[in-house]
Design a protein around this motif. Structure first.
Motif, PDB file in Angstrom:
ATOM      1  N   VAL A 177       0.830  -1.210   0.000  1.00 39.98           N
ATOM      2  CA  VAL A 177       0.000   0.000   0.000  1.00 39.98           C
ATOM      3  C   VAL A 177       0.862   1.257   0.000  1.00 39.98           C
ATOM      4  O   VAL A 177       0.612   2.212  -0.754  1.00 39.98           O
ATOM      5  CB  VAL A 177      -0.954  -0.007   1.209  1.00 39.98           C
ATOM      6  N   GLN A 178       1.888   1.281   0.839  1.00 41.10           N
ATOM      7  CA  GLN A 178       2.735   2.469   0.917  1.00 41.10           C
ATOM      8  C   GLN A 178       3.492   2.713  -0.385  1.00 41.10           C
ATOM      9  O   GLN A 178       3.782   3.858  -0.728  1.00 41.10           O
ATOM     10  CB  GLN A 178       3.703   2.339   2.096  1.00 41.10           C
ATOM     11  N   ALA A 179       3.771   1.640  -1.133  1.00 44.55           N
ATOM     12  CA  ALA A 179       4.411   1.800  -2.446  1.00 44.55           C
ATOM     13  C   ALA A 179       3.506   2.542  -3.411  1.00 44.55           C
ATOM     14  O   ALA A 179       3.976   3.127  -4.395  1.00 44.55           O
ATOM     15  CB  ALA A 179       4.781   0.429  -3.021  1.00 44.55           C
ATOM     16  N   HIS A 180       2.198   2.520  -3.144  1.00 41.06           N
ATOM     17  CA  HIS A 180       1.227   3.250  -3.973  1.00 41.06           C
ATOM     18  C   HIS A 180       1.022   4.686  -3.493  1.00 41.06           C
ATOM     19  O   HIS A 180       0.213   5.414  -4.060  1.00 41.06           O
ATOM     20  CB  HIS A 180      -0.129   2.527  -3.969  1.00 41.06           C
ATOM     21  N   GLY A 181       1.733   5.075  -2.428  1.00 42.01           N
ATOM     22  CA  GLY A 181       1.617   6.438  -1.921  1.00 42.01           C
ATOM     23  C   GLY A 181       0.340   6.713  -1.164  1.00 42.01           C
ATOM     24  O   GLY A 181      -0.099   7.866  -1.063  1.00 42.01           O
ATOM     25  N   ILE A 182      -0.274   5.666  -0.619  1.00 39.49           N
ATOM     26  CA  ILE A 182      -1.541   5.810   0.109  1.00 39.49           C
ATOM     27  C   ILE A 182      -1.280   5.932   1.605  1.00 39.49           C
ATOM     28  O   ILE A 182      -0.415   5.242   2.159  1.00 39.49           O
ATOM     29  CB  ILE A 182      -2.457   4.590  -0.158  1.00 39.49           C
ATOM     30  N   THR A 183      -2.032   6.814   2.282  1.00 36.84           N
ATOM     31  CA  THR A 183      -1.913   6.954   3.736  1.00 36.84           C
ATOM     32  C   THR A 183      -2.245   5.631   4.411  1.00 36.84           C
ATOM     33  O   THR A 183      -3.295   5.029   4.148  1.00 36.84           O
ATOM     34  CB  THR A 183      -2.868   8.040   4.254  1.00 36.84           C
TER      35      THR A 183
END
Length: 352
Positions: free
Chosen positions: A46-52
């Protein structure tokens, strides 16, 4: 005012990938937060997608005796309180859950905050987490039509599978170039999941000499399962896994040999790839892959082989038969493409 949505789901890539497919469609119009576990696979994806990303406590829900069963209910309760407070602060318009143990506290926290909660179940029979969570959900979306017939009719909506857009952007030519393969020889793609499939790996390698006479082979064998002795074999490429190049590799494949996880096989269906499925046996699973594979075989999309009795000879024979009849499988898949419109169907439900 910008609408807000919270996603949850984790424990395996299968509980995260469909969420990411939906996130890619919503990220330009909605404010998105993802709630997951502190150390689960979902965090990095998820963080690789730039999502909080917000982490909560999560306990595993087991069907068998384990000393951790005495501690984990307290972790779940802590997770419910943490999720409740996070959701109370964010006040999202909707929560979307893909399942996995971390989703249960989030779904309950959403219910306590009176936020609409939508759950998606990939398999014919729900896993334990979704069986608990559905009591607190507004709707349960299902991938298989068969699932809708066995669950509560007032909550169940048949949507089909959410297939990520990137999958359709794969190019056969780029896949062949990446693999170093010829244009005029069919490609057999073998996928055993992120950890690999020991039995499949063994029988494929036992069949390698014969299979390479007719196919070029790309073998995604799982972490730690690359065989150094086979490196450099003409027409054979082995990888622990393939990430960004996977859509191109899948586009280059003529047929696929795989486990029978729901997300994977619906991706093959969307790409119209004839398949041979070797589902996980009952002794190592709850039987969901067996049901998935039986459903696809009944519809004429695949052939199914038993993991425990699988032999190199049977594998070679079945691959040859599926390749020879590949256009029959493809014709049946073309007629069933409605089952792969999950993203459109789900978004119609959660954004109306």
């Amino acid at each position: 005012m910008v609408k807000k949505i919270v996603f949850t789901g984790g424990g395996s890539a299968g509980h995260v990938t469909p969420n990411l497919a939906l996130i890619d469609r919503l990220k330009d119009q909605w404010e998105i937060t993802y709630i997951g576990s502190k150390n689960g696979i979902e965090k990095d994806l998820v963080q690789a997608h730039g999502i909080t990303y917000r982490a909560i406590s999560s306990g595993k829900l087991r069907r068998y005796f384990d000393m951790k069963n005495f501690k984990d209910p307290f972790k779940v309760l802590a997770g419910v309180m943490q999720a409740y407070l996070i959701l109370k602060k964010i006040r999202p318009d909707v929560i979307f859950s893909k399942g996995g143990f971390v989703s249960v506290p989030v779904v309950i926290g959403g219910w306590l905050n009176r936020i609409p909660v939508y759950i998606h179940e990939s398999d014919i029979t729900p896993g334990l987490a979704n069986r608990i969570a559905v009591r607190f959900a507004t709707k349960l979306f299902v991938t298989f039509e068969e699932a809708a017939a066995t669950l509560s009719k007032d909550k169940v909506v048949y949507t089909g599978a959410p297939i990520r857009d990137a999958l359709f952007e794969g190019k056969k030519e780029k896949g062949l170039q990446f693999l170093g393969f010829q244009v005029n020889k069919p490609v057999l793609l073998i996928m055993g999941g992120s950890l690999g499939a020991k039995k499949i790996n063994e029988e494929v390698r036992a069949s390698l000499t014969e299979l390479l006479k007719n196919y070029q082979i790309v073998h995604l064998c799982g972490k730690g399962n690359v065989d150094p002795e086979l490196e450099g074999t003409q027409g054979y490429r082995q990888y622990e896994y393939v990430d960004q190049e996977l859509p191109d590799v899948m586009a280059s494949a003529s047929i696929i040999l795989s486990r029978a996880g729901s997300n994977a096989i619906f991706e093959f269906l969307a790409l119209k790839k004839p398949m041979i499925l070797v589902p996980l046996p009952l002794r190592t699973s709850r039987g969901d892959q067996i049901l998935n594979a039986e459903s696809f075989k009944k519809k004429g999309f695949c052939e199914v082989l038993d993991n425990d009795s699988l032999t190199a000879e049977e594998l070679q024979k079945t691959i040859a038969e599926v390749y020879r009849n590949r256009y029959d499988y493809i014709d049946r898949m073309v007629a069933a493409q409605g089952a792969t419109h999950g993203i459109k169907n789900i978004l119609e439900q959660i954004t109306k």
